[in-house]
Design a protein around this motif. Structure first.
Motif, PDB file in Angstrom:
ATOM      1  N   LEU A   1      -3.124   8.476   8.409  1.00 20.34           N
ATOM      2  CA  LEU A   1      -2.295   7.405   8.963  1.00 20.34           C
ATOM      3  C   LEU A   1      -2.220   6.279   7.940  1.00 20.34           C
ATOM      4  CD1 LEU A   1      -4.071   7.353  12.406  1.00 20.34           C
ATOM      5  CD2 LEU A   1      -1.796   8.296  11.973  1.00 20.34           C
ATOM      6  N   PHE A   2      -1.089   5.609   7.912  1.00 22.79           N
ATOM      7  CA  PHE A   2      -0.904   4.567   6.906  1.00 22.79           C
ATOM      8  C   PHE A   2      -0.400   3.268   7.529  1.00 22.79           C
ATOM      9  CE2 PHE A   2      -0.820   8.489   4.620  1.00 22.79           C
ATOM     10  CZ  PHE A   2      -1.586   8.202   3.507  1.00 22.79           C
ATOM     11  N   ALA A   3      -0.700   2.190   6.810  1.00 23.54           N
ATOM     12  CA  ALA A   3      -0.147   0.868   7.092  1.00 23.54           C
ATOM     13  C   ALA A   3      -0.303   0.504   8.577  1.00 23.54           C
ATOM     14  CB  ALA A   3       1.312   0.817   6.628  1.00 23.54           C
TER      15      ALA A   3
ATOM     16  N   GLU B   1      -3.606   0.746  11.530  1.00 23.76           N
ATOM     17  CA  GLU B   1      -4.127  -0.386  12.312  1.00 23.76           C
ATOM     18  C   GLU B   1      -4.018  -0.110  13.810  1.00 23.76           C
ATOM     19  OE1 GLU B   1      -3.288  -4.084   9.232  1.00 23.76           O
ATOM     20  OE2 GLU B   1      -2.223  -4.029  11.134  1.00 23.76           O
ATOM     21  N   LEU B   2      -2.881   0.435  14.223  1.00 25.01           N
ATOM     22  CA  LEU B   2      -2.677   0.709  15.651  1.00 25.01           C
ATOM     23  C   LEU B   2      -3.736   1.664  16.194  1.00 25.01           C
ATOM     24  CD1 LEU B   2       1.198   1.266  15.966  1.00 25.01           C
ATOM     25  CD2 LEU B   2      -0.142  -0.575  16.995  1.00 25.01           C
ATOM     26  N   LEU B   3      -4.048   2.708  15.443  1.00 28.68           N
ATOM     27  CA  LEU B   3      -4.990   3.707  15.922  1.00 28.68           C
ATOM     28  C   LEU B   3      -6.417   3.470  15.435  1.00 28.68           C
ATOM     29  CD1 LEU B   3      -2.048   5.533  15.741  1.00 28.68           C
ATOM     30  CD2 LEU B   3      -3.606   6.869  17.130  1.00 28.68           C
ATOM     31  N   GLY B   4      -6.596   2.404  14.666  1.00 32.44           N
ATOM     32  CA  GLY B   4      -7.936   1.997  14.278  1.00 32.44           C
ATOM     33  C   GLY B   4      -8.602   2.882  13.244  1.00 32.44           C
ATOM     34  N   SER B   5      -7.838   3.684  12.531  1.00 30.13           N
ATOM     35  CA  SER B   5      -8.418   4.562  11.515  1.00 30.13           C
ATOM     36  C   SER B   5      -7.319   5.050  10.580  1.00 30.13           C
ATOM     37  CB  SER B   5      -9.071   5.768  12.192  1.00 30.13           C
ATOM     38  OG  SER B   5      -9.520   6.676  11.204  1.00 30.13           O
ATOM     39  N   ASP B   6      -7.698   5.350   9.349  1.00 28.92           N
ATOM     40  CA  ASP B   6      -6.677   5.892   8.447  1.00 28.92           C
ATOM     41  C   ASP B   6      -6.654   7.416   8.466  1.00 28.92           C
ATOM     42  OD1 ASP B   6      -8.978   6.398   7.058  1.00 28.92           O
ATOM     43  OD2 ASP B   6      -8.561   5.007   5.429  1.00 28.92           O
TER      44      ASP B   6
ATOM     45  N   SER C   1       0.866  -1.185   0.000  1.00 24.29           N
ATOM     46  CA  SER C   1       0.000   0.000   0.000  1.00 24.29           C
ATOM     47  C   SER C   1       0.896   1.226   0.000  1.00 24.29           C
ATOM     48  CB  SER C   1      -0.925   0.003   1.219  1.00 24.29           C
ATOM     49  OG  SER C   1      -0.182   0.092   2.405  1.00 24.29           O
ATOM     50  N   ALA C   2       0.324   2.352  -0.347  1.00 22.60           N
ATOM     51  CA  ALA C   2       1.135   3.569  -0.485  1.00 22.60           C
ATOM     52  C   ALA C   2       0.340   4.794  -0.061  1.00 22.60           C
ATOM     53  CB  ALA C   2       1.582   3.742  -1.939  1.00 22.60           C
ATOM     54  N   TYR C   3       1.037   5.817   0.297  1.00 26.49           N
ATOM     55  CA  TYR C   3       0.469   7.158   0.394  1.00 26.49           C
ATOM     56  C   TYR C   3       0.589   7.681  -1.040  1.00 26.49           C
ATOM     57  CZ  TYR C   3       0.239  12.083   1.993  1.00 26.49           C
ATOM     58  OH  TYR C   3      -0.074  13.402   2.195  1.00 26.49           O
TER      59      TYR C   3
END
Lengths: 150, 104
Positions: B31-33, B37-42, A48-50
């Motif tokens: 937030l990515f990757a 997941e850690l924070l439960g939202s992108d 996946s990417a930004y």
């Protein structure tokens, strides 16, 4: 847009993009999905990417390579779900001679790994999944047992 | 523009009127990757108050549930460029928190 693809990569397309009658040397690099990582059996992975930033940074890197050497460079990174043996990244660089073609190709892959916001989530044969973190020292799991303990 | 301001009083009123809207601004952080997941939202919105730099954004995120996993190797992008901790941010900036990169 143009450096990221959710479709399988075709190195031939990249070679066609960079080749020309005046270019005597063409170098290419293809990064493939491996079936193992630090001693664990990998069955597949997801990239996946930004995306807007990844596109921008890939464009910068290609422009830098083309400014540094007399070459034409093509670059494509795959996103989405990949299987073992799939091409994850493909690079082609063409110049008058081999030296600049190899140098530019090497520059692009090294800078891509260092600067482009792309992430890899590996699925392992034991059912687990993990985001790959190249900054983490491979403590404990490496099959060679010589992992750094920094 | 400053030198054609009509009077001190008028300027003061403008400033007071501007206060409530600037306070209600939220700083949106992508937030990515692993961090998504850690924070439960992108994407997370933080109250802008008290946030002036990239370091402030990271401090605020690390204080959230799951935010403890945002490590020292974290990169921050402001408007699509990597930004050092001291770079100033506002609600108008596009801010993204990037786990260690793993492309290629």
């Amino acid at each position: 847009m143009g450096f990221l693809s959710f479709q399988p990569l075709n190195l031939g397309d990249l070679l066609s993009d960079v080749m020309g009658s005046g270019r005597g040397g063409v170098a290419s690099f293809v990064g493939m999905v491996r079936d193992h990582h630090e001693g664990r059996a990998v069955i597949g992975l997801t990239y996946s990417a930004y995306e807007p930033m990844a596109e921008a940074v890939c464009g910068e890197i290609v422009a830098e390579a083309q400014a540094q050497w007399p070459v034409r460079v093509a670059l494509l990174h795959r996103l989405g779900e990949l299987r073992i043996g799939d091409a994850a990244v493909a690079i082609a660089a063409a110049g008058d001679h081999r030296d600049e073609a190899f140098a530019a190709c090497r520059y692009v892959i090294e800078e891509l790994k260092r600067r482009v916001p792309i992430w890899k989530r590996e699925s392992y044969a034991d059912g687990s999944v993990e985001w790959v973190d190249p900054t983490a020292s491979g403590v404990g799991i490496g099959e060679s047992g010589i992992g750094e303990r920094a | 523009m400053q030198n054609r301001a009509p009077a001190k009083g008028a300027r003061l009123i403008l400033r007071v009127m501007a206060l409530p809207s600037s306070q209600s601004h939220l700083i949106r952080v992508q937030l990515f990757a692993r961090y998504a997941e850690l924070l439960g939202s992108d994407s997370i919105e933080l109250p802008a108050q008290g946030i002036t730099t990239v370091a402030d954004v990271l401090d605020r995120l690390r204080a959230l549930p799951g935010g403890g996993g945002i490590g020292a190797a974290t990169l921050v992008a402001v408007n699509l460029r990597q930004a050092k901790p001291g770079v100033r941010v506002t609600a108008q900036d596009e801010i993204a928190i990037l786990p260690p990169l793993a492309g290629g």
